[in-house]
Design a protein around this motif. Structure first.
Motif, short mmCIF file in Angstrom:
data_model
loop_
_atom_site.label_atom_id
_atom_site.label_comp_id
_atom_site.label_asym_id
_atom_site.label_seq_id
_atom_site.Cartn_x
_atom_site.Cartn_y
_atom_site.Cartn_z
N UNK A 278 0.84 -1.19 0.00
CA UNK A 278 0.00 0.00 0.00
C UNK A 278 0.88 1.25 0.00
N UNK A 279 0.73 2.08 -1.02
CA UNK A 279 1.63 3.22 -1.19
C UNK A 279 1.52 4.22 -0.05
N UNK A 280 0.31 4.46 0.45
CA UNK A 280 0.15 5.43 1.54
C UNK A 280 0.77 4.91 2.83
N UNK A 281 0.58 3.62 3.11
CA UNK A 281 1.17 3.04 4.31
C UNK A 281 2.69 3.08 4.23
N UNK A 282 3.22 2.80 3.05
CA UNK A 282 4.68 2.83 2.87
C UNK A 282 5.21 4.26 3.02
N UNK A 283 4.51 5.22 2.43
CA UNK A 283 4.92 6.62 2.56
C UNK A 283 4.95 7.06 4.01
N UNK A 284 3.90 6.74 4.76
CA UNK A 284 3.83 7.17 6.15
C UNK A 284 4.92 6.51 6.99
N UNK A 285 5.28 5.30 6.63
CA UNK A 285 6.32 4.60 7.38
C UNK A 285 7.69 5.18 7.08
N UNK A 286 7.99 5.47 5.82
CA UNK A 286 9.36 5.84 5.45
C UNK A 286 9.58 7.35 5.33
N UNK A 287 8.57 8.13 4.96
CA UNK A 287 8.76 9.57 4.76
C UNK A 287 8.16 10.42 5.86
N UNK A 288 7.34 9.83 6.70
CA UNK A 288 6.80 10.55 7.86
C UNK A 288 7.32 10.00 9.17
N UNK A 289 8.01 8.89 9.10
CA UNK A 289 8.57 8.31 10.32
C UNK A 289 7.51 7.92 11.34
N UNK A 290 6.35 7.47 10.86
CA UNK A 290 5.29 7.07 11.80
C UNK A 290 5.78 5.95 12.71
N UNK A 291 5.44 6.08 13.98
CA UNK A 291 5.66 5.01 14.95
C UNK A 291 4.33 4.26 15.08
N UNK A 292 4.30 3.04 14.58
CA UNK A 292 3.04 2.33 14.37
C UNK A 292 2.86 1.26 15.44
N UNK A 293 1.83 1.43 16.27
CA UNK A 293 1.49 0.43 17.28
C UNK A 293 0.73 -0.73 16.63
N UNK A 294 0.52 -1.78 17.41
CA UNK A 294 0.06 -3.05 16.84
C UNK A 294 -1.29 -2.95 16.13
N UNK A 295 -2.29 -2.32 16.77
CA UNK A 295 -3.61 -2.28 16.14
C UNK A 295 -3.55 -1.55 14.81
#
Length: 240
Positions: A154-171
């Protein structure tokens, strides 16, 4: 139940499952020592029905060992990148299903290691997935970028992970398709759930060669980056 020590990790058989656990209360930083131990443990799983990778303490893995890199001569820095590249090659070529039990924080290269498994289960109450490179100003190495392209479609999920540095909890990681399930309880509950999932996969009795070849075909960008680096003996730690 059988267990043995591989230095920085333990190897345990639970039924048909080969459980590898990174030991200690530290951050499980990926340096040549730990990577060599993990490669040896993965190689020993040939007779199992499935593999699970877990870790003790609050971290699954906090990424590359930057303290080791600062102390090592520049000519040895490739040993750390090369060790993880080879470990990922070993996992992709493995003839059994693989499951990550993400028992704590998984950051940067540690996050990529978790995502490189066939399935990932994450502790619901504690732990984050985090690609820290954008925050600390470090470029992605090619094979880590390939993990993210293949495993986070998913492009948006990948963007948020790599270009926004989101810290993503389990849920949220489940919602974004980064992991398969959020497990309530402590680390031992995550491990138990991962072992149960691995047992379920092992019970399918799949042909091992087919499993490995399908995995390589399913994640072709990652396999192309790592295929020439695994399947051999894990090298000893380079001398500083």
């Amino acid at each position: 139940m059988e267990s043995s020590s591989k230095g920085m990790c333990t190897v345990e058989r639970r039924g048909r499952v080969h459980l590898i656990t990174m030991t200690g209360a530290g951050e499980h930083r990926l340096n040549p020592d730990l990577l060599a131990a993990l490669r040896s443990a993965v190689a020993a799983s040939a007779g199992a029905g499935a593999l699970v990778l877990a870790a003790e303490g609050k971290f699954f893995s906090n990424g590359f060992d930057l303290a080791w890199a600062r102390a090592a001569p520049p000519g040895l820095h490739g040993a750390m990148d090369g060790g993880l590249r080879a470990l990922l090659a070993d996992l992709l070529a493995l003839r059994v299903p693989t499951v990550a039990a993400v028992t704590g924080h998984a950051a940067a290269a540690g996050c990529a290691l978790a995502l490189a498994h066939d399935a990932a289960l994450m502790r619901a109450s504690r732990g984050l997935l985090y690609m820290s490179e954008v925050d600390v100003g470090i470029k992605f190495v090619d094979f880590v970028a390939a993990v993210l392209r293949d495993k986070v479609p998913d492009a948006a999920a990948r963007r948020d992970l790599v270009l926004r540095g989101d810290r993503v909890a389990a849920a949220e990681a489940v919602r974004r398709g980064l992991v398969d399930a959020a497990v309530d309880g402590g680390p031992e509950d995550v491990v138990a759930a991962a072992v149960a999932e691995a047992e379920r996969l092992a019970a399918r009795g799949w042909d091992g060669e087919a499993v490995a070849e399908i995995r390589k075909a399913a994640w072709p960008q990652l396999w192309a980056q790592v295929k020439d680096h695994g399947a051999g003996p894990a090298p000893a730690r380079p001398r500083l």
